[in-house]
Design an enzyme around this catalytic site. Structure first.
Site, PDB file in Angstrom:
ATOM      1  N   LEU A  10       0.859  -1.343   0.094  1.00  0.00           N
ATOM      2  CA  LEU A  10      -0.074   0.068   0.068  1.00  0.00           C
ATOM      3  C   LEU A  10       0.689   1.140   0.114  1.00  0.00           C
ATOM      4  CD1 LEU A  10      -2.931  -1.091   2.388  1.00  0.00           C
ATOM      5  CD2 LEU A  10      -2.656  -1.354  -0.093  1.00  0.00           C
ATOM      6  N   GLN A  12       4.040   3.806  -1.588  1.00  0.00           N
ATOM      7  CA  GLN A  12       3.984   4.624  -2.762  1.00  0.00           C
ATOM      8  C   GLN A  12       4.654   3.626  -4.024  1.00  0.00           C
ATOM      9  OE1 GLN A  12       7.632   7.303  -2.844  1.00  0.00           O
ATOM     10  NE2 GLN A  12       6.758   8.717  -4.631  1.00  0.00           N
ATOM     11  N   TYR A 141      19.087   3.788   7.693  1.00  0.00           N
ATOM     12  CA  TYR A 141      18.648   3.637   6.189  1.00  0.00           C
ATOM     13  C   TYR A 141      19.605   2.862   5.182  1.00  0.00           C
ATOM     14  CZ  TYR A 141      15.797   3.886   1.863  1.00  0.00           C
ATOM     15  OH  TYR A 141      14.836   3.745   0.923  1.00  0.00           O
ATOM     16  N   LYS A 145      20.356  -0.777   3.598  1.00  0.00           N
ATOM     17  CA  LYS A 145      20.400  -1.247   2.207  1.00  0.00           C
ATOM     18  C   LYS A 145      21.499  -1.895   1.790  1.00  0.00           C
ATOM     19  CE  LYS A 145      16.420   0.499   1.102  1.00  0.00           C
ATOM     20  NZ  LYS A 145      15.198  -0.665   0.984  1.00  0.00           N
TER      21      LYS A 145
HETATM   22  P1  NAD Z   1       6.380   3.420   1.406  1.00  0.00           P
HETATM   23  O1  NAD Z   1       6.860   3.900   2.884  1.00  0.00           O
HETATM   24  O2  NAD Z   1       5.705   4.269   0.831  1.00  0.00           O
HETATM   25  O3  NAD Z   1       5.451   1.938   1.643  1.00  0.00           O
HETATM   26  C1  NAD Z   1       6.047   0.883   2.580  1.00  0.00           C
HETATM   27  C2  NAD Z   1       4.853   0.100   2.847  1.00  0.00           C
HETATM   28  O4  NAD Z   1       5.605  -0.883   3.776  1.00  0.00           O
HETATM   29  C3  NAD Z   1       3.766   1.078   3.703  1.00  0.00           C
HETATM   30  O5  NAD Z   1       2.742   0.818   3.110  1.00  0.00           O
HETATM   31  C4  NAD Z   1       3.932   0.248   5.257  1.00  0.00           C
HETATM   32  O6  NAD Z   1       2.712   0.260   5.621  1.00  0.00           O
HETATM   33  C5  NAD Z   1       4.649  -1.062   4.989  1.00  0.00           C
HETATM   34  N1  NAD Z   1       5.171  -1.604   5.962  1.00  0.00           N
HETATM   35  C6  NAD Z   1       5.939  -0.921   6.944  1.00  0.00           C
HETATM   36  N2  NAD Z   1       6.299  -1.739   8.135  1.00  0.00           N
HETATM   37  C7  NAD Z   1       5.784  -2.970   7.577  1.00  0.00           C
HETATM   38  C8  NAD Z   1       6.057  -4.428   8.086  1.00  0.00           C
HETATM   39  N3  NAD Z   1       6.567  -4.453   9.417  1.00  0.00           N
HETATM   40  N4  NAD Z   1       5.441  -5.461   7.474  1.00  0.00           N
HETATM   41  C9  NAD Z   1       4.668  -5.156   6.363  1.00  0.00           C
HETATM   42  N5  NAD Z   1       4.637  -3.713   5.771  1.00  0.00           N
HETATM   43  C10 NAD Z   1       5.084  -2.875   6.478  1.00  0.00           C
HETATM   44  O7  NAD Z   1       7.771   2.903   0.737  1.00  0.00           O
HETATM   45  P2  NAD Z   1       7.819   2.856  -0.774  1.00  0.00           P
HETATM   46  O8  NAD Z   1       8.431   4.443  -1.428  1.00  0.00           O
HETATM   47  O9  NAD Z   1       6.714   2.006  -1.363  1.00  0.00           O
HETATM   48  O10 NAD Z   1       9.315   1.986  -0.940  1.00  0.00           O
HETATM   49  C11 NAD Z   1       9.129   0.550  -0.993  1.00  0.00           C
HETATM   50  C12 NAD Z   1      10.520   0.276  -1.012  1.00  0.00           C
HETATM   51  O11 NAD Z   1      11.530   0.838  -2.029  1.00  0.00           O
HETATM   52  C13 NAD Z   1      11.373   0.226   0.127  1.00  0.00           C
HETATM   53  O12 NAD Z   1      12.126  -0.717   0.454  1.00  0.00           O
HETATM   54  C14 NAD Z   1      12.195   1.652   0.247  1.00  0.00           C
HETATM   55  O13 NAD Z   1      13.347   1.756   0.459  1.00  0.00           O
HETATM   56  C15 NAD Z   1      12.558   1.358  -1.374  1.00  0.00           C
HETATM   57  N6  NAD Z   1      12.881   2.505  -2.278  1.00  0.00           N
HETATM   58  C16 NAD Z   1      11.918   3.749  -2.369  1.00  0.00           C
HETATM   59  C17 NAD Z   1      12.159   4.692  -3.020  1.00  0.00           C
HETATM   60  C18 NAD Z   1      11.247   5.902  -3.163  1.00  0.00           C
HETATM   61  O14 NAD Z   1      11.736   7.120  -3.475  1.00  0.00           O
HETATM   62  N7  NAD Z   1       9.901   5.728  -2.748  1.00  0.00           N
HETATM   63  C19 NAD Z   1      13.582   4.973  -3.437  1.00  0.00           C
HETATM   64  C20 NAD Z   1      14.644   3.989  -3.263  1.00  0.00           C
HETATM   65  C21 NAD Z   1      14.040   2.532  -2.724  1.00  0.00           C
HETATM   66  C1  AKB Z   2      14.321   8.285   0.782  1.00  0.00           C
HETATM   67  O1  AKB Z   2      14.501   9.400   0.351  1.00  0.00           O
HETATM   68  O2  AKB Z   2      14.566   7.658   1.776  1.00  0.00           O
HETATM   69  C2  AKB Z   2      13.893   7.355  -0.566  1.00  0.00           C
HETATM   70  C3  AKB Z   2      15.058   6.752  -1.294  1.00  0.00           C
HETATM   71  C4  AKB Z   2      15.934   7.594  -2.351  1.00  0.00           C
HETATM   72  O3  AKB Z   2      15.483   5.820  -0.814  1.00  0.00           O
HETATM   73  N1  AKB Z   2      13.291   7.958  -1.499  1.00  0.00           N
END
Ligand code: NAD
Ligand code: AKB
Length: 317
Positions: A10, A12, A141, A145
């Site tokens: 759920l 992003q 973080y 990673k």
């Molecule tokens: P987000 O924070 O929007 O969503 C994370 C989801 O994980 C949330 O819906 C939350 O409810 C759920 N969550 C939290 N704890 C949990 C648990 N214990 N068990 C199950 N679900 C749980 O994150 P996102 O932006 O969708 O990112 C997803 C992945 O991509 C992450 O690993 C993030 O580090 C990585 N990432 C995201 C970005 C970005 O810009 N969005 C960039 C680089 C990497």
């Molecule tokens: C954050 O800012 O934490 C994320 C990422 C680049 O991993 N959007």
């Protein structure tokens, strides 16, 4: 076909990855899961399971119940939230990944793990950051990673689990809000530009970072998981990037569509320090060579598409 499980569905990324996977493989073949419940009735109709990724039993039960073949493991705390709660971040980011990998090992699943530009640190070469280079991040973080990338490689080398991953830059999207990262400004700015014609940015005007529009990010994850394994040298995790700008440059591009838009700055020292420890730009040639990475959106097309979609969404209320 074996089904797909998405954890943290759920958030992003999951809010757009799940529909894309369902479009490709059929709704019944893609199981969404999270520790939050979906808001809309429509989302409740498709397979959804409450799965806390720190509870191995829950992951295991769902993987067996649906005969899961691939896990897109998205559940995580993002950089700014992880810095506020480093202990929780370790439990969720590392504990969750470890349990997902263990379940994958026992059940023969492939695993997608999204790493980040946050896996790099201040001692990493800042411009055109190579695929293979120094990784000494100074945030919790980033620690999770780098350790996650290594753990995924270990499970591939030691147990033959088909692990694959990407180092995403900041992601920009209009479907679900970002979850507490350092690059969130690049999404918030669009909401504020449409609603109030001004935005106060928590990063400084010249903070240069790589970014990507969500359709490219979704395509990257799916393309990597479908890539010929024989061609993959790196697996965990590929640098990928699409656009590169500062807050000032993003504001100027938005200003081409909303001439009265203005940006101001009120720098948050915590998030600024995180951003300053990350690369200015990545070299993603390994992804291009090994599985054909080729993003579609540049700054101009990303901004135009974001504004069009977000205006429509906000008008609906
Ligand atoms: P987000 O924070 O929007 O969503 C994370 C989801 O994980 C949330 O819906 C939350 O409810 C759920 N969550 C939290 N704890 C949990 C648990 N214990 N068990 C199950 N679900 C749980 O994150 P996102 O932006 O969708 O990112 C997803 C992945 O991509 C992450 O690993 C993030 O580090 C990585 N990432 C995201 C970005 C970005 O810009 N969005 C960039 C680089 C990497
Ligand atoms: C954050 O800012 O934490 C994320 C990422 C680049 O991993 N959007």
């Amino acid at each position: 076909m074996k089904r797909i499980l998405v954890t943290g569905a759920l958030g992003q990324i999951g809010s757009e990855l799940v529909p894309a996977l369902r479009e490709k493989h059929g709704s019944d073949n893609v199981v969404a899961s999270d520790i939050r419940m979906p808001a809309r009735r429509q989302e409740r109709q498709a397979p959804f399971e409450y799965v806390d990724c720190t509870a191995r039993r829950m992951i295991d039960e769902v993987v067996r119940k649906y005969e899961i073949g691939t896990i897109y493991h998205l559940a995580s705390l993002l950089s700014a939230v992880a810095e506020e709660k480093p202990h929780v971040a370790w439990d969720v980011n590392m504990g969750g990944l470890y349990r997902v990998l263990e379940v994958a090992r026992e059940n023969g699943c492939a695993v997608f793990f999204p790493s980040s530009i946050g896996a790099f640190g201040a001692s990493t070469p800042k411009d055109g950051t190579p695929q293979d280079t120094l990784q000494r991040p100074t945030t919790m973080y980033g620690v999770t990673k780098v350790a996650g990338e290594l753990l995924c490689d270990y499970y591939h080398g030691r147990f033959g689990v088909d692990t694959r991953g990407l180092r995403y830059p900041g992601l920009i999207s209009h479907v679900a809000p970002p979850g507490g990262g350092t690059t969130d400004y690049a999404v918030e700015i669009f909401y504020e530009a449409i609603r109030n014609r001004r935005y106060t940015c928590f990063l400084g005007a010249d903070t240069r970072l790589d970014m990507m529009y969500m359709p490219d990010a979704i395509k990257a994850a799916i393309d990597l998981m479908e890539a010929d394994p024989e061609r993959l040298v790196h697996r965990n995790a590929f640098n990928v990037t699409a656009v590169n700008f500062t807050p000032e440059q993003l504001a100027a591009e938005i200003g081409k569509h909303i001439p009265e838009f203005t940006i101001a700055y009120d720098v948050d020292p915590v998030r600024q320090a995180i951003a300053d420890s990350w690369p200015n730009s990545l070299d993603d040639s390994a992804a291009r060579e090994e599985w054909g990475w080729d993003p579609k959106y540049d700054l101009a097309t990303l901004v135009a598409d974001m504004l069009e979609n977000l205006e429509r969404k906000l008008a609906r209320g």
